[in-house]
Design a protein around this motif. Sequence first.
Motif, PDB file in Angstrom:
ATOM      1  N   ILE A  86       2.262  24.065   5.289  1.00 31.07           N
ATOM      2  CA  ILE A  86       2.725  23.011   4.396  1.00 31.07           C
ATOM      3  C   ILE A  86       2.372  21.656   4.999  1.00 31.07           C
ATOM      4  CG2 ILE A  86       4.738  21.941   3.316  1.00 31.07           C
ATOM      5  CD1 ILE A  86       6.090  24.706   3.451  1.00 31.07           C
ATOM      6  N   ALA A  87       1.740  20.812   4.196  1.00 33.02           N
ATOM      7  CA  ALA A  87       1.455  19.433   4.597  1.00 33.02           C
ATOM      8  C   ALA A  87       2.480  18.524   3.936  1.00 33.02           C
ATOM      9  CB  ALA A  87       0.051  19.034   4.167  1.00 33.02           C
ATOM     10  N   HIS A  88       2.954  17.532   4.683  1.00 30.42           N
ATOM     11  CA  HIS A  88       3.933  16.582   4.156  1.00 30.42           C
ATOM     12  C   HIS A  88       3.400  15.169   4.365  1.00 30.42           C
ATOM     13  CE1 HIS A  88       7.934  14.331   4.748  1.00 30.42           C
ATOM     14  NE2 HIS A  88       7.568  14.280   3.484  1.00 30.42           N
ATOM     15  N   VAL A  89       3.280  14.437   3.270  1.00 27.75           N
ATOM     16  CA  VAL A  89       2.839  13.048   3.335  1.00 27.75           C
ATOM     17  C   VAL A  89       3.755  12.201   2.461  1.00 27.75           C
ATOM     18  CG1 VAL A  89       0.430  13.670   3.771  1.00 27.75           C
ATOM     19  CG2 VAL A  89       1.178  13.254   1.444  1.00 27.75           C
ATOM     20  N   SER A  90       3.670  10.910   2.628  1.00 26.54           N
ATOM     21  CA  SER A  90       4.417   9.989   1.773  1.00 26.54           C
ATOM     22  C   SER A  90       3.659   8.673   1.687  1.00 26.54           C
ATOM     23  CB  SER A  90       5.832   9.768   2.308  1.00 26.54           C
ATOM     24  OG  SER A  90       5.800   9.077   3.528  1.00 26.54           O
ATOM     25  N   ASP A  91       4.112   7.842   0.776  1.00 26.91           N
ATOM     26  CA  ASP A  91       3.627   6.463   0.667  1.00 26.91           C
ATOM     27  C   ASP A  91       2.126   6.352   0.415  1.00 26.91           C
ATOM     28  OD1 ASP A  91       6.136   4.772   1.352  1.00 26.91           O
ATOM     29  OD2 ASP A  91       6.087   6.351   2.873  1.00 26.91           O
ATOM     30  N   LEU A  92       1.642   7.069  -0.587  1.00 26.96           N
ATOM     31  CA  LEU A  92       0.230   6.934  -0.956  1.00 26.96           C
ATOM     32  C   LEU A  92      -0.040   5.580  -1.613  1.00 26.96           C
ATOM     33  CD1 LEU A  92      -0.473  10.505  -2.367  1.00 26.96           C
ATOM     34  CD2 LEU A  92      -0.977   9.620  -0.087  1.00 26.96           C
ATOM     35  N   HIS A  93       0.921   5.061  -2.356  1.00 26.75           N
ATOM     36  CA  HIS A  93       0.826   3.757  -3.022  1.00 26.75           C
ATOM     37  C   HIS A  93      -0.461   3.625  -3.852  1.00 26.75           C
ATOM     38  CE1 HIS A  93       4.383   1.849  -1.291  1.00 26.75           C
ATOM     39  NE2 HIS A  93       4.122   2.586  -0.210  1.00 26.75           N
ATOM     40  N   ILE A  94      -0.755   4.634  -4.644  1.00 30.46           N
ATOM     41  CA  ILE A  94      -1.945   4.595  -5.504  1.00 30.46           C
ATOM     42  C   ILE A  94      -1.763   3.513  -6.561  1.00 30.46           C
ATOM     43  CG2 ILE A  94      -3.284   5.909  -7.200  1.00 30.46           C
ATOM     44  CD1 ILE A  94      -2.557   8.416  -5.483  1.00 30.46           C
ATOM     45  N   ASP A  95      -2.780   2.691  -6.721  1.00 33.87           N
ATOM     46  CA  ASP A  95      -2.730   1.546  -7.629  1.00 33.87           C
ATOM     47  C   ASP A  95      -4.017   1.529  -8.448  1.00 33.87           C
ATOM     48  OD1 ASP A  95      -2.705  -0.971  -8.857  1.00 33.87           O
ATOM     49  OD2 ASP A  95      -1.868  -1.964  -7.096  1.00 33.87           O
ATOM     50  N   ALA A  96      -3.883   1.683  -9.751  1.00 35.39           N
ATOM     51  CA  ALA A  96      -5.048   1.739 -10.630  1.00 35.39           C
ATOM     52  C   ALA A  96      -5.699   0.376 -10.832  1.00 35.39           C
ATOM     53  CB  ALA A  96      -4.649   2.319 -11.990  1.00 35.39           C
ATOM     54  N   VAL A  97      -5.047  -0.695 -10.436  1.00 36.93           N
ATOM     55  CA  VAL A  97      -5.558  -2.029 -10.727  1.00 36.93           C
ATOM     56  C   VAL A  97      -6.055  -2.766  -9.487  1.00 36.93           C
ATOM     57  CG1 VAL A  97      -4.978  -4.284 -11.703  1.00 36.93           C
ATOM     58  CG2 VAL A  97      -4.040  -2.204 -12.723  1.00 36.93           C
ATOM     59  N   ASN A  98      -5.248  -2.866  -8.472  1.00 39.43           N
ATOM     60  CA  ASN A  98      -5.560  -3.778  -7.369  1.00 39.43           C
ATOM     61  C   ASN A  98      -5.991  -3.127  -6.062  1.00 39.43           C
ATOM     62  OD1 ASN A  98      -4.901  -6.214  -8.811  1.00 39.43           O
ATOM     63  ND2 ASN A  98      -2.778  -5.563  -8.677  1.00 39.43           N
ATOM     64  N   ALA A 134      -6.148   7.993   0.063  1.00 39.68           N
ATOM     65  CA  ALA A 134      -5.460   9.188  -0.433  1.00 39.68           C
ATOM     66  C   ALA A 134      -6.462  10.307  -0.698  1.00 39.68           C
ATOM     67  CB  ALA A 134      -4.674   8.854  -1.697  1.00 39.68           C
ATOM     68  N   LEU A 135      -7.612   9.973  -1.253  1.00 36.96           N
ATOM     69  CA  LEU A 135      -8.648  10.975  -1.503  1.00 36.96           C
ATOM     70  C   LEU A 135      -9.096  11.624  -0.199  1.00 36.96           C
ATOM     71  CD1 LEU A 135     -10.674  12.454  -3.297  1.00 36.96           C
ATOM     72  CD2 LEU A 135     -12.176  10.439  -3.095  1.00 36.96           C
ATOM     73  N   SER A 158       6.577  12.846  -0.478  1.00 33.52           N
ATOM     74  CA  SER A 158       7.951  12.354  -0.584  1.00 33.52           C
ATOM     75  C   SER A 158       7.983  10.845  -0.799  1.00 33.52           C
ATOM     76  CB  SER A 158       8.748  12.747   0.665  1.00 33.52           C
ATOM     77  OG  SER A 158       8.126  12.269   1.831  1.00 33.52           O
ATOM     78  N   GLY A 159       7.700  10.464  -2.005  1.00 38.73           N
ATOM     79  CA  GLY A 159       7.936   9.097  -2.423  1.00 38.73           C
ATOM     80  C   GLY A 159       6.760   8.146  -2.348  1.00 38.73           C
ATOM     81  N   ASP A 160       6.876   7.130  -3.184  1.00 39.37           N
ATOM     82  CA  ASP A 160       5.877   6.068  -3.310  1.00 39.37           C
ATOM     83  C   ASP A 160       4.480   6.623  -3.551  1.00 39.37           C
ATOM     84  OD1 ASP A 160       7.951   4.318  -3.050  1.00 39.37           O
ATOM     85  OD2 ASP A 160       7.468   3.707  -1.014  1.00 39.37           O
ATOM     86  N   ILE A 161       4.393   7.448  -4.559  1.00 42.47           N
ATOM     87  CA  ILE A 161       3.106   7.987  -4.998  1.00 42.47           C
ATOM     88  C   ILE A 161       2.244   6.844  -5.521  1.00 42.47           C
ATOM     89  CG2 ILE A 161       1.986   9.567  -6.627  1.00 42.47           C
ATOM     90  CD1 ILE A 161       4.890  10.983  -6.626  1.00 42.47           C
ATOM     91  N   THR A 162       2.858   5.940  -6.273  1.00 39.74           N
ATOM     92  CA  THR A 162       2.146   4.787  -6.827  1.00 39.74           C
ATOM     93  C   THR A 162       2.658   3.499  -6.195  1.00 39.74           C
ATOM     94  OG1 THR A 162       3.689   4.368  -8.651  1.00 39.74           O
ATOM     95  CG2 THR A 162       1.928   5.978  -9.047  1.00 39.74           C
ATOM     96  N   GLU A 163       1.915   2.441  -6.410  1.00 40.29           N
ATOM     97  CA  GLU A 163       2.313   1.131  -5.902  1.00 40.29           C
ATOM     98  C   GLU A 163       3.339   0.465  -6.816  1.00 40.29           C
ATOM     99  OE1 GLU A 163       2.585  -2.307  -3.622  1.00 40.29           O
ATOM    100  OE2 GLU A 163       1.767  -0.368  -3.078  1.00 40.29           O
ATOM    101  N   ASN A 164       3.130   0.568  -8.135  1.00 38.48           N
ATOM    102  CA  ASN A 164       3.969  -0.175  -9.073  1.00 38.48           C
ATOM    103  C   ASN A 164       4.624   0.667 -10.160  1.00 38.48           C
ATOM    104  OD1 ASN A 164       3.456  -2.810  -7.959  1.00 38.48           O
ATOM    105  ND2 ASN A 164       1.380  -2.581  -8.751  1.00 38.48           N
TER     106      ASN A 164
END
Length: 81
Positions: free
Chosen positions: A3-15, A23-24, A41-47
């Motif tokens: 099992i891999a565990h990551v967080s805070d990718l903050h993917i943002d389609a705009v900026n 992330a890729l 665990s959380g913050d998949i996106t930025e906004n």
Amino acid sequence: MKIAHVSDLHIDAVNRTENYKNALHLLEFIREKKYDHLVISGDITENGDAASFELARFLFRNTGFLHKNRLTLTIGNHDIY
């Protein structure tokens, strides 16, 4: 089971396109190392906008993690703005 565990990718389609690229690379590494399941665990996106969630979904699908047996997500504060 690996099992891999990551967080805070903050993917943002705009900026913040560098977050998508990072992330890729991370998901490709996890796939190459043959992890069975990915927990984010959380913050998949930025906004928390729809476009960023669609981009994240695209990323998970294309790296083979978009399946109930391979991916567990929890939202973070950035995902509910």
